[in-house]
Design an enzyme around this catalytic site. Structure first.
Site, PDB file in Angstrom:
ATOM      1  N   ARG A   1       0.957  -1.097  -0.171  1.00  0.00           N
ATOM      2  CA  ARG A   1      -0.029   0.109  -0.060  1.00  0.00           C
ATOM      3  C   ARG A   1       0.969   1.380  -0.112  1.00  0.00           C
ATOM      4  O   ARG A   1       2.048   1.088   0.510  1.00  0.00           O
ATOM      5  CB  ARG A   1      -0.969   0.010   1.074  1.00  0.00           C
ATOM      6  CG  ARG A   1      -1.710  -1.112   1.355  1.00  0.00           C
ATOM      7  CD  ARG A   1      -2.427  -1.040   2.715  1.00  0.00           C
ATOM      8  NE  ARG A   1      -3.438  -2.460   2.811  1.00  0.00           N
ATOM      9  CZ  ARG A   1      -2.856  -3.377   3.416  1.00  0.00           C
ATOM     10  NH1 ARG A   1      -1.680  -3.778   3.831  1.00  0.00           N
ATOM     11  NH2 ARG A   1      -4.001  -4.530   3.498  1.00  0.00           N
TER      12      ARG A   1
ATOM     13  N   TYR B   1     -10.133 -11.176  -6.131  1.00  0.00           N
ATOM     14  CA  TYR B   1      -9.206 -11.388  -7.233  1.00  0.00           C
ATOM     15  C   TYR B   1      -9.387 -12.779  -7.898  1.00  0.00           C
ATOM     16  O   TYR B   1      -8.776 -13.059  -8.773  1.00  0.00           O
ATOM     17  CB  TYR B   1      -7.994 -11.165  -6.797  1.00  0.00           C
ATOM     18  CG  TYR B   1      -7.555  -9.808  -6.349  1.00  0.00           C
ATOM     19  CD1 TYR B   1      -7.558  -8.579  -7.239  1.00  0.00           C
ATOM     20  CD2 TYR B   1      -7.634  -9.449  -5.040  1.00  0.00           C
ATOM     21  CE1 TYR B   1      -7.357  -7.212  -6.827  1.00  0.00           C
ATOM     22  CE2 TYR B   1      -7.503  -8.045  -4.646  1.00  0.00           C
ATOM     23  CZ  TYR B   1      -7.287  -6.913  -5.657  1.00  0.00           C
ATOM     24  OH  TYR B   1      -7.206  -5.667  -5.261  1.00  0.00           O
TER      25      TYR B   1
ATOM     26  N   HIS C   1      -3.423   3.258  -5.979  1.00  0.00           N
ATOM     27  CA  HIS C   1      -3.584   1.976  -5.503  1.00  0.00           C
ATOM     28  C   HIS C   1      -4.340   0.735  -6.531  1.00  0.00           C
ATOM     29  O   HIS C   1      -4.132  -0.247  -6.050  1.00  0.00           O
ATOM     30  CB  HIS C   1      -4.918   2.154  -4.528  1.00  0.00           C
ATOM     31  CG  HIS C   1      -5.409   1.061  -3.585  1.00  0.00           C
ATOM     32  ND1 HIS C   1      -4.584   0.713  -2.503  1.00  0.00           N
ATOM     33  CD2 HIS C   1      -6.311  -0.057  -3.615  1.00  0.00           C
ATOM     34  CE1 HIS C   1      -5.022  -0.339  -1.909  1.00  0.00           C
ATOM     35  NE2 HIS C   1      -6.107  -0.754  -2.683  1.00  0.00           N
TER      36      HIS C   1
END
Length: 399
Positions: A202, A343, A308
């Protein structure tokens, strides 16, 4: 005339209005009235029977217990918890901007499910669903504690799914676009783009990364801290929010030469130096990088791309490579599988390939293919069989 039976628990009296009031001695030694009056003496007596049974079961709750203002109780709820600085800031912001304006003057015991439903509907018309979901989850947690504290009997936050942010699926960009972006940002920030894409770190984890935790010989990056940017612009180094956030992520060997170049040229050179700093050696701020990022994404034709989203690209590629749910969670730094499940759609192409292979096996079993080309063409090259060929071809195949 039969003598009226003496009541053994509580008492009932008729009011001037003609309705009846019930009172009873509570376990706290206080004489309590029923919360409402009754149309008949029989109804009042029935209520007293139920109240006596409640006391005997140990389920009695003082009607005065929840008479504390929600704003007071909620602020003390936050004060009493050990929270990360950013989490505490988020909670206080949600409380101030979304909960207190509606519920601040409510007594905790007076907050009902219908009130929560009305509040949520009103908020959804003003701010985004994700913000409302976070505010609702905070409200639910506060009221759950009120149940544990025996201030209320049940939590009024009972809307299924209301605390789950409806995060829209991120745009999946091809790696070619990532390389284009790298060509548009100043050289100082190219390694930032690479690590953001291929290690699932991140922004705060990248901004807080220090030399000892970027082990290029071992091919790993250790996430042990992050840089938090608080309200007012104050920066603070902090540990990851959860235990899962403290992790070791493998680095693709193909990007290590570029990371070495970055360490030699742009990172702080002292032993515990920061990996990413601004041109003048200051902390890397999201606000300072935004201008550079906005120009780069516009130049490659992706004006809505967030930094991001690079993490999304890496996570999607990891899922497509066959990574399991637990492997994705470990790489992303998530304790919950919810985010990692996003995902799993990346395996759709692999699943289609599997389905195609299964279909070919079925065709073989049915005697429908595969077949070899005849005549011109590369010797031994196979084509998928169909049932559209000539009768001679089908007969030869069956033999």
């Amino acid at each position: 005339m039969a003598e009226k039976r003496k009541r053994r628990f509580g008492r009932v009296r008729k009011l001037p209005s003609g309705r009846f009031q019930a009172r009873y001695p509570g376990p706290d030694g206080v004489d309590h009235p029923a919360p409402y009056t009754f149309t008949s003496e029989r109804e009042a007596e029935r209520w007293l029977v139920l109240k006596e049974a409640e006391i005997q079961r140990g389920d009695w709750m003082s009607p005065d217990a929840g008479k504390v203002l929600f704003e007071v109780y909620a602020k003390s709820w936050i004060d009493d918890r050990v929270l990360k600085v950013r989490t505490e800031g988020l909670y206080r912001s949600l409380l101030k901007n979304h909960l207190v304006p509606t519920f601040g003057n409510y007594n905790v015991c007076d907050l009902k499910e219908a009130d929560v439903r009305r509040w949520r509907k009103e908020r959804l018309g003003v701010v985004g669903q994700s913000t409302v979901a976070k505010a609702y989850q905070l409200l639910k947690s506060i009221m759950s504690t009120a149940v544990e504290d025996e201030l209320i009997r049940k939590n009024p936050c009972r809307i299924k799914g209301a605390g789950t942010p409806d995060t829209p699926e991120r745009q999946m960009i091809p790696l070619a676009k990532v390389l284009e972006i790298m060509g548009k940002v100043p050289e100082r920030y190219r390694a930032l783009v690479l690590l953001g894409t291929f290690t699932s770190l991140r922004w705060g984890e990248l901004a807080g990364l220090r030399r000892p935790n970027l082990d290029l010989d071992g091919g790993v990056v250790r996430v042990v801290s992050e840089l938090a940017e608080l309200d007012g612009g104050k920066l603070m180094e902090d540990t990851p929010k959860s235990r899962a956030g403290r992790r070791v992520v493998s680095i693709p060997q193909e990007i290590i030469p570029e990371l070495r170049h970055h360490l030699d040229r742009f990172a702080e050179q002292e032993e515990n130096g920061r990996v990413f700093v601004g041109p003048k050696g200051a902390w890397l701020r999201r606000s300072g990088f935004r201008r550079i990022w906005n120009k780069a994404r516009a130049d490659v034709g992706l004006p809505g791309l967030h930094f991001h989203d690079l993490r999304h690209v890496g996570n999607t590629l990891a899922a497509a490579s066959g990574a399991s749910l637990k492997e994705l969670m470990a790489r992303m730094g998530h304790a919950s599988p919810r985010a990692a499940l996003i995902y799993q759609h990346a395996t759709q192409d692999r699943d289609k390939a599997i389905a195609e292979a299964l279909g070919q096996a079925l065709k073989v079993a049915r005697g429908e293919g595969p077949k070899r080309r005849s005549g011109k063409g590369h010797p031994g090259r196979q084509v998928r069989g169909t049932n559209q060929g000539t009768g001679t071809q089908r007969a030869r195949h069956q033999k």
